[in-house]
Design an enzyme around this catalytic site. Structure first.
Site, PDB file in Angstrom:
ATOM      1  N   GLY A   1       0.487  -1.007   0.061  1.00 28.67           N
ATOM      2  CA  GLY A   1      -0.130  -0.027   0.014  1.00 28.67           C
ATOM      3  C   GLY A   1       0.964   1.304   0.037  1.00 28.67           C
ATOM      4  O   GLY A   1       2.049   1.217   0.251  1.00 28.67           O
ATOM      5  N   SER A   2       0.317   2.380  -0.311  1.00 22.02           N
ATOM      6  CA  SER A   2       0.882   3.507  -0.374  1.00 22.02           C
ATOM      7  C   SER A   2       1.507   4.143   1.029  1.00 22.02           C
ATOM      8  O   SER A   2       0.929   3.526   1.938  1.00 22.02           O
ATOM      9  CB  SER A   2      -0.151   4.709  -0.937  1.00 22.02           C
TER      10      SER A   2
ATOM     11  N   GLY B   1      -1.626   2.473   6.763  1.00 22.26           N
ATOM     12  CA  GLY B   1      -1.824   1.988   8.056  1.00 22.26           C
ATOM     13  C   GLY B   1      -1.259   0.323   8.037  1.00 22.26           C
ATOM     14  O   GLY B   1      -1.797  -0.271   8.594  1.00 22.26           O
TER      15      GLY B   1
ATOM     16  N   GLU C   1      -5.655  32.467 -10.676  1.00 16.52           N
ATOM     17  CA  GLU C   1      -6.475  31.646  -9.939  1.00 16.52           C
ATOM     18  C   GLU C   1      -8.010  31.434 -10.464  1.00 16.52           C
ATOM     19  O   GLU C   1      -8.846  30.346 -10.487  1.00 16.52           O
ATOM     20  CB  GLU C   1      -6.496  31.498  -8.390  1.00 16.52           C
TER      21      GLU C   1
END
Length: 607
Positions: free
Chosen positions: A197-198, A202, A420
């Site tokens: 996982g990234s 967790g 923006e």
């Protein structure tokens, strides 16, 4: 260690020499060293009371103290002259008490000899202590620094956002609790579990929860702790780690960042004697070799499964590969609630809406968001964390910290406002554009202005139309500068980089070009030390590479023209938004939409 040895040696030597000379100086300060002439002179005057002959030295006492160099002396010492027979006769004649001492070592000789032996013994003891310490360190050098945790309190209830992964790991917990349930049927539990996982999803927390649920010892070590400069140390540490695991069985061994030691072999760095490869070989043997590791479960975590050696991933080693993905809306809500248990928050806080506004955030990001909200509330002397604190913390995490101390000139603020506004309005007027969360011309982080988007819905597969709109939105700022300022600024650097990267992937990797067709064009570039070959060759021709560049430029220019057309057709709306933005500095997505609707309503009334 070497510094301590030198320091101790110098201190002891200095003390010994100082003691010797202090005693010698103190002794010599009361005894007059006289020559033979003075001896005969005092003897003729009858001023010598007694004399003791020892070896080649005469030690004696005067009847009356004599004055030498301003000091009074009673005792004297001198060398025995060659005509010592005449000297003895003269002393007897002058009634001097003469005695002869048997030849033997003097006090100084004894002191020097004893001191030398004492100093030698001390130095030998120090050397022996240093050698013993070095041997002890050498013996422990092959030991791995394992962190052993028992009675872990973390359970699956403390882990949210990865329900499928928790379900997959339930049988691991069952085996650790009741192994006979599986062995009686002849079944074998998976030896290893690889969590993929990234960063921040967790993986480590999930491994701890497994140990907490099974109530077994948890041994943790980082993959980088195995590899050292010296050959053989990594393999020795692997053996030591598994020995500790067997002693505490049933237990869990957790290897974090296993890609540090488990990278693909055959990189050509160090040949067959590469220390990293030797460490990996030992790990492979320990996991599924001749030795049995009953009751020991190996859990490893990585965010680079593509570079791991195939032998590490085969059945019998890491049998289970469990993906720990980025949490979805439900998972993010659960994670926020888990971390919010540790703070005092207002009951009106809506974690569901907060979760919807944090797409793409990992568990670590959400934990940081909750902590930031608590810190902001404490800074304002509040007794509980409110919704406004969570929103401010979310803006801080998404956009960066406000830099109000950075003073911008009115001209710069105007340029940023147009830039923006261009991003925001292009996104709003595009069919597949994402929702605008906030537009700010207050410098935040490294940016002078920020436009934050939030997806209308969570996507896991992107269409060509959606990607094209994203490229157009990225180019909206540059388009606004061209139309309204008749110039271009350096503020579009990140926008151009993002648009170019996305367009290149569409053409070369996702086959979205009609000219090049549905073909995957790999550049063939490999990072060094990834465990693959160091020298790679491009698998596309120069002609094809030129076509990719042409298609890339064509795609970006087309989307840039789309952004120009949208802003040109809504000039008055852009001017109105910029005017309000310069006044308020920050506009939320809802405020921006209301502003556009209000402007359109006014225009329709005037028409």
């Amino acid at each position: 260690m070497r510094k301590n040895f030198i320091r101790d040696f110098l201190i002891i030597s200095a003390l010994f020499i100082a003691t010797f000379y202090i005693f010698k100086i103190g002794l010599s300060s009361t005894v007059a060293n006289i020559d033979v002439t003075t001896l005969y002179k005092e003897l003729e005057e009858g001023n010598i009371d007694q004399a003791e002959f020892q070896s080649r030295v005469i030690n004696g006492t005067f009847k009356n103290a004599i004055d030498l160099e301003g000091k009074k002396y009673v005792d004297f010492r001198t060398q025995i002259p060659f005509d010592n027979n005449n000297l003895l006769d003269t002393m007897v004649e002058k009634k001097v008490n003469v005695s002869v001492k048997k030849e033997g070592p003097s006090f100084f000789e004894i002191f020097s000899t004893v001191g030398f032996f004492v100093l030698t013994i001390i130095i030998f003891f120090m050397i022996f202590r240093q050698i013993s310490s070095a041997n002890s360190n050498a013996a422990s050098f092959g030991k791995v620094k394992t962190h052993i945790q028992k009675n872990i309190k973390i359970k699956f209830t403390d882990v949210a956002g990865c329900e499928e992964a928790k379900e997959e790991l339930q049988e691991i917990i069952e085996f650790l609790k009741n192994p006979k349930k599986f062995t009686n049927l002849g079944g074998k539990i998976p030896k290893g579990v690889l969590l993929i996982g990234s960063p921040g999803t967790g993986k480590t927390l999930l491994a701890k929860a497994i140990a907490g649920e099974a109530a077994v010892p948890f041994l943790t070590v980082s993959g980088s702790e195995f590899v050292e400069l010296f050959v053989g140390v990594g393999a020795s540490r692997v053996r030591d780690l598994f020995e500790k695991g067997k002693q505490l069985a049933p237990s869990i061994i957790f290897i974090d960042e296993i890609d540090a030691v488990g990278r693909h072999r055959g990189a050509g760095l160090g040949g067959g004697h590469d220390e990293r490869e030797q460490t990996l070989n030992q790990l492979l043997v320990e996991m599924d070799g001749f030795e049995t590791n009953d009751g020991v479960i190996i859990i490893a975590a990585t965010n680079r499964p593509d570079i791991l050696d195939p032998a590490l991933l085969r059945p019998g080693r890491f049998d289970r590969r469990i993906v720990v993905p980025l949490p979805d809306v439900t998972g993010r809500e659960g994670i926020l609630k888990v971390h919010a248990k540790n703070i005092t928050f207002d009951e009106k806080v809506d974690f569901e809406s907060l979760a919807k506004g944090t797409p793409g955030m990992t568990g670590a990001d959400l934990a940081n968001l909750v902590n930031e909200a608590a810190l902001l509330a404490a800074r304002k002397n509040k007794d509980r964390v409110e919704t406004a604190d969570f929103e401010e913390a979310k803006d801080k995490v998404l956009m960066g910290l406000e830099r109000r101390s950075l003073i911008l000139s009115p001209e710069e603020k105007k340029n940023i406002a147009y830039h923006e506004a261009g991003h925001a309005l292009v996104s709003i007027f595009l069919e597949h554009g994402e929702d605008i969360h906030k537009v700010s011309i207050i410098p935040r982080g490294m940016a002078l202005g920020v436009t934050v988007q939030l997806p209308k819905k969570e996507l896991h597969n992107y269409s060509k139309e959606y990607l094209l709109d994203q490229v157009a939105m990225s180019l909206g700022g540059r388009a606004a500068e061209t139309i309204f300022l008749n110039t271009c600024t350096t503020g579009a650097e990140n926008d151009l980089e993002r648009a170019t990267e996305l367009a290149r992937k569409m053409i070369a990797k996702w086959g979205m070009s009609s000219e090049l067709g549905p073909v995957y064009y790999s550049s063939g570039e490999e990072e060094i030390f990834l465990g693959k070959e160091l020298i790679t060759h491009k698998n596309i021709s120069e002609k094809t590479s030129e076509k990719i560049d042409e298609e890339l430029k064509k795609l970006i220019l087309n989307q840039y023209q789309r952004a120009l057309d949208i802003l040109t057709g809504n000039k008055e709306t852009v001017e109105h938004v910029v005017k309000v933005l310069l006044k308020k500095e920050v506009l939320s997505g809802d405020e921006l939409k209301k502003l556009i609707k209000k402007k359109k309503a006014i225009d329709s009334q005037e028409a």
